[in-house]
Design a protein around this motif. Sequence first.
Motif, PDB file in Angstrom:
ATOM      1  N   SER A 304       0.810  -1.223   0.000  1.00  0.00           N
ATOM      2  CA  SER A 304       0.000   0.000   0.000  1.00  0.00           C
ATOM      3  C   SER A 304       0.842   1.272   0.000  1.00  0.00           C
ATOM      4  O   SER A 304       1.938   1.329   0.556  1.00  0.00           O
ATOM      5  CB  SER A 304      -0.911   0.016   1.222  1.00  0.00           C
ATOM      6  OG  SER A 304      -1.803  -1.063   1.197  1.00  0.00           O
ATOM      7  N   LEU A 305       0.262   2.307  -0.616  1.00  0.00           N
ATOM      8  CA  LEU A 305       0.887   3.625  -0.628  1.00  0.00           C
ATOM      9  C   LEU A 305       0.427   4.465   0.555  1.00  0.00           C
ATOM     10  O   LEU A 305       1.054   5.465   0.897  1.00  0.00           O
ATOM     11  CB  LEU A 305       0.535   4.358  -1.930  1.00  0.00           C
ATOM     12  CG  LEU A 305       0.813   3.592  -3.229  1.00  0.00           C
ATOM     13  CD1 LEU A 305       0.417   4.442  -4.434  1.00  0.00           C
ATOM     14  CD2 LEU A 305       2.272   3.177  -3.312  1.00  0.00           C
ATOM     15  N   SER A 306      -0.679   4.067   1.171  1.00  0.00           N
ATOM     16  CA  SER A 306      -1.234   4.807   2.304  1.00  0.00           C
ATOM     17  C   SER A 306      -2.125   3.863   3.094  1.00  0.00           C
ATOM     18  O   SER A 306      -2.937   3.144   2.508  1.00  0.00           O
ATOM     19  CB  SER A 306      -2.044   6.010   1.786  1.00  0.00           C
ATOM     20  OG  SER A 306      -2.568   6.755   2.860  1.00  0.00           O
ATOM     21  N   GLU A 307      -1.988   3.844   4.409  1.00  0.00           N
ATOM     22  CA  GLU A 307      -2.776   2.944   5.258  1.00  0.00           C
ATOM     23  C   GLU A 307      -2.939   3.546   6.649  1.00  0.00           C
ATOM     24  O   GLU A 307      -2.134   4.394   7.059  1.00  0.00           O
ATOM     25  CB  GLU A 307      -2.096   1.574   5.405  1.00  0.00           C
ATOM     26  CG  GLU A 307      -2.178   0.679   4.188  1.00  0.00           C
ATOM     27  CD  GLU A 307      -3.555   0.034   4.010  1.00  0.00           C
ATOM     28  OE1 GLU A 307      -4.434   0.244   4.875  1.00  0.00           O
ATOM     29  OE2 GLU A 307      -3.743  -0.678   3.006  1.00  0.00           O
ATOM     30  N   VAL A 328       4.157   2.701   5.644  1.00  0.00           N
ATOM     31  CA  VAL A 328       3.466   3.982   5.488  1.00  0.00           C
ATOM     32  C   VAL A 328       2.549   4.270   6.675  1.00  0.00           C
ATOM     33  O   VAL A 328       1.931   3.386   7.241  1.00  0.00           O
ATOM     34  CB  VAL A 328       2.657   4.011   4.176  1.00  0.00           C
ATOM     35  CG1 VAL A 328       3.590   3.975   2.978  1.00  0.00           C
ATOM     36  CG2 VAL A 328       1.676   2.846   4.095  1.00  0.00           C
ATOM     37  N   ARG A 329       2.491   5.522   7.070  1.00  0.00           N
ATOM     38  CA  ARG A 329       1.580   6.063   8.074  1.00  0.00           C
ATOM     39  C   ARG A 329       1.494   5.213   9.332  1.00  0.00           C
ATOM     40  O   ARG A 329       2.443   5.105  10.082  1.00  0.00           O
ATOM     41  CB  ARG A 329       0.233   6.336   7.433  1.00  0.00           C
ATOM     42  CG  ARG A 329       0.335   7.453   6.395  1.00  0.00           C
ATOM     43  CD  ARG A 329      -0.952   8.096   6.005  1.00  0.00           C
ATOM     44  NE  ARG A 329      -0.656   9.350   5.343  1.00  0.00           N
ATOM     45  CZ  ARG A 329      -1.233   9.791   4.217  1.00  0.00           C
ATOM     46  NH1 ARG A 329      -2.180   9.066   3.644  1.00  0.00           N
ATOM     47  NH2 ARG A 329      -0.901  10.951   3.697  1.00  0.00           N
ATOM     48  N   GLY A 330       0.357   4.572   9.611  1.00  0.00           N
ATOM     49  CA  GLY A 330       0.183   3.888  10.888  1.00  0.00           C
ATOM     50  C   GLY A 330       0.811   2.512  10.972  1.00  0.00           C
ATOM     51  O   GLY A 330       0.867   1.922  12.057  1.00  0.00           O
ATOM     52  N   ILE A 331       1.301   1.967   9.866  1.00  0.00           N
ATOM     53  CA  ILE A 331       1.803   0.585   9.865  1.00  0.00           C
ATOM     54  C   ILE A 331       2.959   0.374  10.847  1.00  0.00           C
ATOM     55  O   ILE A 331       3.008  -0.664  11.526  1.00  0.00           O
ATOM     56  CB  ILE A 331       2.177   0.148   8.441  1.00  0.00           C
ATOM     57  CG1 ILE A 331       0.893  -0.062   7.620  1.00  0.00           C
ATOM     58  CG2 ILE A 331       3.029  -1.124   8.445  1.00  0.00           C
ATOM     59  CD1 ILE A 331       1.116  -0.514   6.186  1.00  0.00           C
ATOM     60  N   PRO A 332       3.925   1.301  10.984  1.00  0.00           N
ATOM     61  CA  PRO A 332       5.001   1.067  11.961  1.00  0.00           C
ATOM     62  C   PRO A 332       4.524   0.960  13.409  1.00  0.00           C
ATOM     63  O   PRO A 332       5.297   0.524  14.267  1.00  0.00           O
ATOM     64  CB  PRO A 332       5.913   2.294  11.761  1.00  0.00           C
ATOM     65  CG  PRO A 332       5.678   2.709  10.344  1.00  0.00           C
ATOM     66  CD  PRO A 332       4.216   2.472  10.129  1.00  0.00           C
ATOM     67  N   GLU A 333       3.287   1.336  13.713  1.00  0.00           N
ATOM     68  CA  GLU A 333       2.749   1.111  15.052  1.00  0.00           C
ATOM     69  C   GLU A 333       2.415  -0.358  15.279  1.00  0.00           C
ATOM     70  O   GLU A 333       2.239  -0.786  16.419  1.00  0.00           O
ATOM     71  CB  GLU A 333       1.481   1.964  15.255  1.00  0.00           C
ATOM     72  CG  GLU A 333       1.743   3.457  15.230  1.00  0.00           C
ATOM     73  CD  GLU A 333       0.480   4.282  15.369  1.00  0.00           C
ATOM     74  OE1 GLU A 333      -0.393   3.896  16.189  1.00  0.00           O
ATOM     75  OE2 GLU A 333       0.345   5.304  14.661  1.00  0.00           O
TER      76      GLU A 333
END
Length: 400
Positions: A304-307, A328-333
């Motif tokens: 994904s490019l954005s999640e 991307v965005r929240g995935i590293p949480e």
Amino acid sequence: MQIAYVVDTFPKRSETFVRDEVEWMARRGCLDRVFALKSEPEALEELSDNVRKRIRLLPEIEAPEMYSRLNRLRWLRRQPGLFRSRLMARSMSRESFEQFVLGSALARMLRAEPLPDAMHVHFAGLSAHLARYARHITGVPYTFCAHHYDIFHSAPPNFPVLTHDAARMTTISEYNRRYLIEHFKLPADKIEVIHCGIDTERFDSDTRASAQERVAGESTLNLISVGRLTAVKAQSDQIEAARLLADAGLDFKLRIIGDGEQSAALSKQIDTLGLSSHVQLLGAQASRTVRQELRRADIFVMSSLSEGIPVALMEAMATRLPVITTGVRGIPELVIDQVNGVLVPENNPRALADAIHDLAADPTRRHSMGESGRQTVIESFSADKEYRKLAQVWERNVSR
């Protein structure tokens, strides 16, 4: 406490997190009704009888009917000042007017049975606007959850108004919360993070052989991807990575579950690259089939490019699958690089192919990542914990 859910479509196969949350509330006697504009017939069979009987579909109101319907609204005579300035001045946009009329219909349906203690809405879209109007008419407060598309791609122009009128707002990641505060200037004390929860027992994979046993019994590497076939999910990058893996001589199969507007383009890409023996588009599948496909796979792939924090990714990790995904965005949480998965740059099929190739050669590492991933979901994203947190939000903030 009795909670009525208001959603655009219920049930919807691509929104299993809403279904699971509603089912959890129903099992605990907290579910009043579910109000929706439409349902997906193929998803109805996945609901319990207890939830199915509580679905109420809002009436389909054609635009030409709306002005005559408005004139018959009894509550308007009782509360003439509520929308007078906007309606009498004809300053309300057509979109807002339709939301107002549908919100009035929702109010009438709420009153048809004993009023719930609150309404809860998923996504800051049409259903949130309907709940807002219904709240003004009935006095029933509402809370709503902003996810991802409704924040970064199709945010409502009146986000501050929706938030102000809501008893509380929730969102699915800390990244989202920071963005809402910084970008939309929403009050920090009004927003809480409630993750989409996963029933970890349903996705337990005790019956799935260990990575070492599977390699011994089968040489083909099974890759799985789950998500809507849209440009933002970038499945075309997965197919390009598959071409690189095929050129490198890797024995693998990539099975992509989902449906969407990119289906024809992705099918053409597979044919053009001569990958039909390696890549399959399975279309939309029932939840039971998705779980079966996860159990037979070796690696889960997401490009994904954005999640926000994708439910599909949580489900894969709960099944003890090692995951390779963009960071991307929240995935590293959710995904810690090289611990419970692998993070790669977006729009980079080469990096995706290299990560797959590396994990393909190291079954012990795959097993370790899979175990770590399941533990992460159990500790921080389990359905029971997150839904209890949501119930506490209502207990603290809802009063009529």
